[in-house]
Design a protein around this motif. Structure first.
Motif, mmCIF file in Angstrom:
data_model
loop_
_atom_site.group_PDB
_atom_site.id
_atom_site.type_symbol
_atom_site.label_atom_id
_atom_site.label_comp_id
_atom_site.label_asym_id
_atom_site.label_seq_id
_atom_site.Cartn_x
_atom_site.Cartn_y
_atom_site.Cartn_z
ATOM 1 N N GLY A 124 29.846 86.377 19.433
ATOM 2 C CA GLY A 124 29.079 85.279 18.851
ATOM 3 C C GLY A 124 27.598 85.385 19.169
ATOM 4 N N MET A 125 26.805 84.628 18.429
ATOM 5 C CA MET A 125 25.355 84.680 18.589
ATOM 6 C C MET A 125 24.911 84.253 19.983
ATOM 7 N N GLY A 126 25.714 83.424 20.646
ATOM 8 C CA GLY A 126 25.333 82.907 21.953
ATOM 9 C C GLY A 126 25.483 83.885 23.102
ATOM 10 N N VAL A 127 26.054 85.064 22.862
ATOM 11 C CA VAL A 127 26.228 85.989 23.984
ATOM 12 C C VAL A 127 24.902 86.569 24.444
ATOM 13 N N ASP A 128 23.897 86.559 23.536
ATOM 14 C CA ASP A 128 22.573 86.998 23.995
ATOM 15 C C ASP A 128 21.465 86.076 23.507
ATOM 16 N N ASP A 129 21.853 84.904 22.960
ATOM 17 C CA ASP A 129 20.884 83.869 22.597
ATOM 18 C C ASP A 129 19.722 84.457 21.812
ATOM 19 N N ALA A 130 20.060 85.166 20.736
ATOM 20 C CA ALA A 130 19.054 85.770 19.852
ATOM 21 C C ALA A 130 18.092 86.681 20.606
ATOM 22 N N GLY A 131 18.617 87.391 21.594
ATOM 23 C CA GLY A 131 17.796 88.333 22.344
ATOM 24 C C GLY A 131 16.990 87.719 23.463
ATOM 25 N N GLY A 136 26.078 87.292 27.790
ATOM 26 C CA GLY A 136 27.241 88.180 27.871
ATOM 27 C C GLY A 136 27.139 89.135 29.037
ATOM 28 N N GLY A 137 25.950 89.710 29.230
ATOM 29 C CA GLY A 137 25.748 90.616 30.361
ATOM 30 C C GLY A 137 25.957 89.914 31.690
ATOM 31 N N LYS A 138 25.522 88.666 31.759
ATOM 32 C CA LYS A 138 25.710 87.900 32.987
ATOM 33 C C LYS A 138 27.194 87.679 33.270
ATOM 34 N N MET A 139 27.968 87.376 32.227
ATOM 35 C CA MET A 139 29.404 87.154 32.410
ATOM 36 C C MET A 139 30.112 88.444 32.839
ATOM 37 N N LEU A 140 29.648 89.580 32.329
ATOM 38 C CA LEU A 140 30.203 90.870 32.774
ATOM 39 C C LEU A 140 29.904 91.104 34.248
ATOM 40 N N VAL A 148 32.090 92.372 25.998
ATOM 41 C CA VAL A 148 31.210 91.533 25.179
ATOM 42 C C VAL A 148 30.941 92.270 23.879
ATOM 43 N N VAL A 149 31.140 91.567 22.771
ATOM 44 C CA VAL A 149 30.886 92.130 21.446
ATOM 45 C C VAL A 149 29.544 91.599 20.960
ATOM 46 N N TYR A 150 28.568 92.502 20.836
ATOM 47 C CA TYR A 150 27.244 92.148 20.331
ATOM 48 C C TYR A 150 27.160 92.473 18.841
ATOM 49 N N GLY A 151 26.375 91.679 18.118
ATOM 50 C CA GLY A 151 26.177 91.946 16.702
ATOM 51 C C GLY A 151 27.371 91.515 15.865
ATOM 52 N N GLU A 152 27.511 92.113 14.690
ATOM 53 C CA GLU A 152 28.587 91.760 13.774
ATOM 54 C C GLU A 152 29.921 92.239 14.339
ATOM 55 N N GLY A 153 30.893 91.333 14.383
ATOM 56 C CA GLY A 153 32.089 91.607 15.157
ATOM 57 C C GLY A 153 33.278 92.160 14.416
ATOM 58 N N GLU A 154 33.276 92.132 13.074
ATOM 59 C CA GLU A 154 34.501 92.470 12.353
ATOM 60 C C GLU A 154 35.030 93.857 12.693
ATOM 61 N N ASP A 166 33.640 102.800 23.514
ATOM 62 C CA ASP A 166 32.294 103.359 23.370
ATOM 63 C C ASP A 166 31.665 103.021 22.023
ATOM 64 N N TYR A 167 32.362 102.271 21.201
ATOM 65 C CA TYR A 167 31.851 101.927 19.879
ATOM 66 C C TYR A 167 30.599 101.054 20.023
ATOM 67 N N PRO A 168 29.554 101.288 19.214
ATOM 68 C CA PRO A 168 28.331 100.482 19.310
ATOM 69 C C PRO A 168 28.614 98.986 19.175
ATOM 70 N N GLY A 169 28.037 98.218 20.074
ATOM 71 C CA GLY A 169 28.241 96.770 20.063
ATOM 72 C C GLY A 169 29.186 96.291 21.141
ATOM 73 N N ILE A 170 29.917 97.210 21.800
ATOM 74 C CA ILE A 170 30.814 96.811 22.891
ATOM 75 C C ILE A 170 30.072 96.977 24.207
ATOM 76 N N ASN A 171 29.753 95.853 24.819
ATOM 77 C CA ASN A 171 29.034 95.791 26.105
ATOM 78 C C ASN A 171 27.617 96.359 26.030
ATOM 79 N N SER A 172 27.086 96.503 24.832
ATOM 80 C CA SER A 172 25.729 97.027 24.693
ATOM 81 C C SER A 172 25.168 96.650 23.327
ATOM 82 N N ARG A 173 23.860 96.388 23.286
ATOM 83 C CA ARG A 173 23.191 96.104 22.012
ATOM 84 C C ARG A 173 22.603 97.369 21.386
ATOM 85 N N LYS A 174 22.767 98.506 22.016
ATOM 86 C CA LYS A 174 22.175 99.736 21.500
ATOM 87 C C LYS A 174 22.894 100.206 20.233
#
Length: 498
Positions: A124-131, A136-140, A148-154, A166-174
């Protein structure tokens, strides 16, 4: 492992949560079993309207909870969440915004204390509060989340379920990946929800719709282009098909588009309206819908544009008018004028549609003359308030500098300073983005912005404009004034609740 998808406060009460319905639809479409819970509506039903409303101030962190409120929330977490969990559960929690973070932290502490092997996935958008804050990182780091799923989650959720961590968006915004074909996505699944639980604004069942992601505009203050760099939209046929599906499956007749704007692609918008108007006529479906909307220059439109929208069920629209000054609106990169607003209001009135104005008072370059020009709009368009075309106005609180926006890139060139520094619960400093000054516009002090904001409030009341969330906005305003008057060091209320 059983999958439990949970929506949490603070959410609106008027529709089932679309965030969990999207993930449930994707997972079930791929063959995974899951169950959804809406803890937000459960809290509303258990606490009652008044206490639920008071708890919103806790989620917004304008105050800490009372002992009675702590008992209510603990009871909800224990009996309506933890009762569905064991050490073989994958708990997938949607943290919708910043105002969901405190409940999430509170609930996860209790979940992990009882079931430490419960696998927690946050999105969800709240995991990084729009950057702005990496919640999410704090909860980890605290061991309260496993993923933590960052970005579009489908697609990211499906990769996580496959074990592709290792898929982009899992525990990382890179290297986040945006979905290219929105038409290919499974429709949201609302089958776990009781539609009679919700507090509808209309006497009809209602759900949210996502018709596009991103925006065709690049307004200087907005971070949508940061979240979704590429604007993508569904075909009009695909959107209409989803709305018809919800009508035939659940009896849903009312819809709200959560897009940044519904009319970004005029072709897709026209196609959708044509399909809905035809279905409305042949099936007597009685569709009604609202959305965020952009006013376009009147030279780009024809009068039948508004008749088309009304025939498809278009009712209420939310428009970022932002200012009554053409100069300020142009500097925001809004690209429409007061004359364009006149044109839209007249045709909205003619076709029976309504509009809500969204405003920003005290823009970075706003002079006193700009402010006085903006003040004139309340008298200028009063007749549309009187005839019901203007349904209300959201005056917001103050201009903020979101990360990676054009406005943030103006900080140095406009000699912007932030005199009030806050410290969060972990002792990390951060500037208060609402309290700022500009060396290039020195008359626009914090005190002057507050004066203008209150003057606008008085003018709106004088001309009887309905003010959306008026008391709530003023309370946030006064909290900022208290922060400013309290000095340079303020401590944000602690998130954690034992």
């Amino acid at each position: 492992m059983k999958n439990l998808i949970v929506a949490i406060p603070l959410l609106e009460l008027h529709r089932p949560p679309i965030s969990t319905a999207i993930i449930a639809g994707v997972m079930r479409g791929a063959g995974y079993e899951c169950k959804q819970l809406d803890l937000n509506i459960k809290l509303y039903k258990q606490a009652g309207p008044e206490r639920y409303d008071q708890l919103s101030h806790v989620w917004e962190r304008t105050r800490l909870e009372t002992d009675e409120e702590r008992d209510i929330v603990n009871n909800l977490i224990d009996h309506d969440l933890i009762a569905h969990i064991d050490d073989n559960t994958r708990l997938m929690m949607s943290v919708f915004t910043y105002n969901s973070q405190r409940f999430a932290h509170w609930a996860l502490e209790r979940v992990k204390a009882k079931y430490p092997n419960c696998e927690v996935v946050l999105g969800g958008m709240g995991v990084d509060d729009a950057g702005m804050v990496d919640f999410g990182g704090k909860m980890l780091t605290l061991g309260l989340a496993d993923y933590v799923v960052y970005g579009e989650g489908e697609q990211t959720v499906l990769e996580l379920l496959k074990g592709n961590y290792d898929y982009p968006g899992i525990n990382s915004r890179k290297n986040l990946i945006q979905l290219d074909n929105l038409d290919a996505q499974t429709f949201p699944d609302y089958s776990d929800f009781d539609f009679d639980d919700y507090v509808y604004l209309y006497p009809k069942k209602e759900v949210n719709i996502v018709g596009s992601r991103g925006c065709v505009r690049k307004c200087t203050y907005c971070n949508v282009a940061t979240l979704w760099p590429k604007y993508r939209f569904r075909s009009g046929q695909n959107i209409a098909d989803e709305m018809i599906r919800h009508y035939e499956q659940y009896g849903v007749q009312q819809f709200f588009f959560v897009d940044s704007l519904i009319n970004g692609s005029l072709k897709a918008f026209r196609d959708m309206c044509d399909k809905l108007a035809d279905y409305n006529q042949t099936h007597k479906a009685g569709f009604g819908w609202g959305s965020q909307f952009i006013f376009k220059p009147k030279r780009q439109l024809t009068d039948d544009y508004f008749d088309m929208i009304a025939a498809a069920g278009g009712q209420q629209f939310y428009v970022g008018v932002e200012s009554g000054s053409d100069k300020i609106r142009w500097e925001m990169d809004k690209k429409f004028t007061n004359e364009d607003i006149d044109y839209h209001l007249e045709h909205f009135h003619r076709t029976g549609m309504t509009v809500m104005f969204l405003m920003i008072i005290g823009y970075l370059t706003e002079t006193l003359e700009d402010h006085e020009e903006s003040i004139k709009m309340y008298k200028r368009w009063h007749k549309y308030v009187a005839n019901g075309t203007i349904a209300g106005i959201d005056l917001n609180t103050s201009l903020m500098f979101f990360p990676d926006t054009p406005l943030e890139k103006m900080i140095d060139s406009h000699k912007v300073e932030f005199p009030v520094m806050e410290f969060d619960a972990t002792g990390n400093p951060r500037k208060n983005d609402m309290i700022w000054t500009s060396g290039l516009n020195p008359d626009l002090t914090f005190e002057e912005r507050m004066r203008r904001r209150l003057e606008v409030n008085e003018m709106a009341l004088k001309y009887k404009w309905p003010i959306w969330r008026g008391a709530q906005r003023l309370q946030s305003l006064y909290a900022q004034i208290n922060n400013y008057q309290g000095g340079e060091q303020k401590r944000i209320p602690i998130i954690s609740v034992n």
